[in-house]
Scaffold this active site. Sequence first.
Site, PDB file in Angstrom:
ATOM      1  N   LYS A 140      19.734  25.882  -9.530  1.00 13.67           N
ATOM      2  CA  LYS A 140      18.956  25.283  -9.001  1.00 13.67           C
ATOM      3  C   LYS A 140      20.864  25.773  -8.100  1.00 13.67           C
ATOM      4  O   LYS A 140      21.794  26.812  -8.233  1.00 13.67           O
ATOM      5  CB  LYS A 140      19.549  24.073  -8.483  1.00 13.67           C
ATOM      6  CG  LYS A 140      19.069  23.284  -7.046  1.00 13.67           C
ATOM      7  CD  LYS A 140      17.554  23.270  -7.029  1.00 13.67           C
ATOM      8  CE  LYS A 140      17.421  22.959  -5.668  1.00 13.67           C
ATOM      9  NZ  LYS A 140      15.829  22.172  -5.361  1.00 13.67           N
ATOM     10  N   ASP A 180      14.741  25.552  -0.654  1.00 11.32           N
ATOM     11  CA  ASP A 180      14.753  23.718  -1.077  1.00 11.32           C
ATOM     12  C   ASP A 180      15.238  23.694   0.759  1.00 11.32           C
ATOM     13  O   ASP A 180      15.204  24.274   1.324  1.00 11.32           O
ATOM     14  CB  ASP A 180      15.544  24.243  -1.746  1.00 11.32           C
ATOM     15  CG  ASP A 180      16.277  22.466  -1.803  1.00 11.32           C
ATOM     16  OD1 ASP A 180      15.458  22.464  -2.906  1.00 11.32           O
ATOM     17  OD2 ASP A 180      16.984  21.501  -1.571  1.00 11.32           O
TER      18      ASP A 180
HETATM   19  P1  NDP Z   1      13.216  21.131   4.936  1.00 17.37           P
HETATM   20  O1  NDP Z   1      14.361  21.902   5.066  1.00 17.37           O
HETATM   21  O2  NDP Z   1      11.839  21.470   4.840  1.00 17.37           O
HETATM   22  O3  NDP Z   1      13.188  19.896   5.153  1.00 17.37           O
HETATM   23  C1  NDP Z   1      14.178  18.707   5.396  1.00 17.37           C
HETATM   24  C2  NDP Z   1      13.926  17.240   6.193  1.00 17.37           C
HETATM   25  O4  NDP Z   1      14.393  15.929   5.643  1.00 17.37           O
HETATM   26  C3  NDP Z   1      14.129  17.767   7.978  1.00 17.37           C
HETATM   27  O5  NDP Z   1      13.491  17.514   8.894  1.00 17.37           O
HETATM   28  C4  NDP Z   1      15.629  16.912   8.629  1.00 17.37           C
HETATM   29  O6  NDP Z   1      15.563  17.188   9.643  1.00 17.37           O
HETATM   30  C5  NDP Z   1      15.026  16.585   7.322  1.00 17.37           C
HETATM   31  N1  NDP Z   1      16.377  15.252   6.502  1.00 17.37           N
HETATM   32  C6  NDP Z   1      17.407  15.365   6.237  1.00 17.37           C
HETATM   33  N2  NDP Z   1      18.787  14.513   5.911  1.00 17.37           N
HETATM   34  C7  NDP Z   1      17.617  13.893   6.568  1.00 17.37           C
HETATM   35  C8  NDP Z   1      18.548  12.517   6.551  1.00 17.37           C
HETATM   36  N3  NDP Z   1      19.585  12.380   5.987  1.00 17.37           N
HETATM   37  N4  NDP Z   1      17.522  11.605   7.003  1.00 17.37           N
HETATM   38  C9  NDP Z   1      15.855  11.857   7.262  1.00 17.37           C
HETATM   39  N5  NDP Z   1      15.986  13.451   7.666  1.00 17.37           N
HETATM   40  C10 NDP Z   1      16.480  14.215   6.993  1.00 17.37           C
HETATM   41  O7  NDP Z   1      12.963  20.674   3.077  1.00 17.37           O
HETATM   42  P2  NDP Z   1      12.293  20.085   2.186  1.00 17.37           P
HETATM   43  O8  NDP Z   1      11.095  19.965   2.537  1.00 17.37           O
HETATM   44  O9  NDP Z   1      12.152  21.672   1.255  1.00 17.37           O
HETATM   45  O10 NDP Z   1      12.743  19.164   0.994  1.00 17.37           O
HETATM   46  C11 NDP Z   1      13.178  17.938   1.038  1.00 17.37           C
HETATM   47  C12 NDP Z   1      13.296  17.495   0.161  1.00 17.37           C
HETATM   48  O11 NDP Z   1      12.343  17.357  -1.020  1.00 17.37           O
HETATM   49  C13 NDP Z   1      14.593  18.058  -1.066  1.00 17.37           C
HETATM   50  O12 NDP Z   1      15.393  17.107  -1.359  1.00 17.37           O
HETATM   51  C14 NDP Z   1      14.168  19.101  -1.641  1.00 17.37           C
HETATM   52  O13 NDP Z   1      15.270  18.979  -2.481  1.00 17.37           O
HETATM   53  C15 NDP Z   1      13.162  18.549  -1.860  1.00 17.37           C
HETATM   54  N6  NDP Z   1      12.012  19.367  -2.958  1.00 17.37           N
HETATM   55  C16 NDP Z   1      11.793  20.153  -1.628  1.00 17.37           C
HETATM   56  C17 NDP Z   1      10.413  21.494  -2.934  1.00 17.37           C
HETATM   57  C18 NDP Z   1      10.030  22.288  -1.836  1.00 17.37           C
HETATM   58  O14 NDP Z   1       9.253  23.131  -2.529  1.00 17.37           O
HETATM   59  N7  NDP Z   1      10.239  22.419  -0.375  1.00 17.37           N
HETATM   60  C19 NDP Z   1       9.913  21.209  -3.979  1.00 17.37           C
HETATM   61  C20 NDP Z   1      10.940  19.808  -4.579  1.00 17.37           C
HETATM   62  C21 NDP Z   1      11.461  19.154  -3.814  1.00 17.37           C
HETATM   63  P3  NDP Z   1      16.310  18.081  10.328  1.00 17.37           P
HETATM   64  O15 NDP Z   1      15.603  19.001  10.642  1.00 17.37           O
HETATM   65  O16 NDP Z   1      17.239  17.010  10.955  1.00 17.37           O
HETATM   66  O17 NDP Z   1      16.968  18.841   9.736  1.00 17.37           O
END
Ligand code: NDP
Length: 460
Positions: A140, A180
């Site tokens: 990572k 991520d």
């Molecule tokens: P993104 O950056 O696309 O989205 C993250 C989302 O979470 C945004 O909507 C963000 O809001 C929101 N967010 C962040 N912090 C908070 C909080 N405290 N409460 C509510 N919402 C919050 O990231 P991903 O979707 O790619 O990743 C999300 C999770 O999934 C992470 O834990 C990542 O490690 C995991 N993951 C992702 C993978 C992937 O393929 N993308 C694969 C496997 C796991 P805002 O826009 O306001 O920042």
Amino acid sequence: MKTVEKMEFSYLQQAKDYVDEVYEMVKKRNPDQVEFQQAVKEVFDSLIPVLAKHPNYMQQAILERMVEPERTITFRVPWVDDKGKVRVNRGYRVQFSSALGPYKGGIRFHPTVNESIIKFLGFEQTFKNSLTGQPIGGAKGGADFDPKGKSEMEIMRFTQSFMTELSKHIGPDLDVPAGDIGVGAKEIGYMFGQYKKLRGAYEAGVLTGKGIGYGGSLARKEATGYGTAYFMDAMFKDNGLSLDGCKVIVSGSGNVSIYAMEKMVELGANVIACSDSDGYIYDENGIYLETVKRLKEEEQGRIREYIKEHPHAMFKEGCSGIWEIPCDIALPCATQNEIDDSAARLLVANGVKAVGEGANMPTTLEAIEIFLENNILFAPAKAVNAGGVAVSALEMAQNSARLAWSFEEVDSKLYEIMNNIYTTSTKAAEDYGQPGNLVLGANIAGFIKVADAMIAQGII
Ligand code: NDP
């Protein structure tokens, strides 16, 4: 007591002592890394039965070796903002394990990134990648850079500077990063361009999550979210339940959340709430996903803007309140430690049937305990969100073969992989005496493959 039982009893005690001893060592050596300690504890607690059954793992010091990354790289990322001011961020790449293949895992750009966060993610990634059944190790990376409020040019300059250093440590057969939080197709594109320029060669397989036009895989964007929904569907069917009409809450509105919502709706469920880091929206008859997609994917807007177009819906400041809404299925898909013990108690009191960790480690150890004690179907991150990395590995395969598969082809492979992960984790949980405990099942199934490969490859 019969001799065999006595022997098993003594190994069980030995395994508990061994796990405690190594965990104490982890805390001592990484005193400030609370997220890393939490991830290690969750895995270690599951491994006692497997260590008792196969004491060789203890003799080979497998746990001591697994908690120490093969390599940790920390580096300076200098860049110039639009006002001409020099800024400096800190970059990381933690190459945890190459037992099963080249290091593989995403890059996160977020102000909360530090060594503990990257290590917890890299540690988890190793077992997750093993569970997919594909030949990929675990890693990572990231930086404490906040893309919010930055211009396009600032993001490009930062990303290029990040890659200038990272390029020395990655390669298609060495380490293959992906996206991520804060790193999507755009940032991957800038990273790929910079890597190509520095290398002077077109090594398509060095990064995954690339644009479709230059070596990306169809269905990669959708993979983590779709995979999450496929896993929940498999779990529901196996337990004689159906997703049809189930009320679903999804936290976040990023890549994982959007495509989890899309597939859950396609499979018959009704998504009634989602969030971003400002707050959450609740639309009791079902969220208009096209609005969320446009706001978040095209306009980089805020989730609160949803209610301008759908005034019957509600927006509330603060993210944690989302778990107060009664639902059948909770899918935390935003970030780590979103569901604590009080949120878990509320969900249980409100009749939740299942929880699926779309994000990495979104549930605290105490909250997991509450779900398991109350027989809530609980799908742990390393199993349920493995679809993203699984399709990344399919992207690597396509790059190596210089081929591009159709969306349907990739999606059907993803479906099969998610169902296999469900079956493997369920079987491991049964084999080790805790049927239905997928936390234990996924940890054990992921661990055994890595541990066996490490033993076969000697003490290196
Ligand atoms: P993104 O950056 O696309 O989205 C993250 C989302 O979470 C945004 O909507 C963000 O809001 C929101 N967010 C962040 N912090 C908070 C909080 N405290 N409460 C509510 N919402 C919050 O990231 P991903 O979707 O790619 O990743 C999300 C999770 O999934 C992470 O834990 C990542 O490690 C995991 N993951 C992702 C993978 C992937 O393929 N993308 C694969 C496997 C796991 P805002 O826009 O306001 O920042």
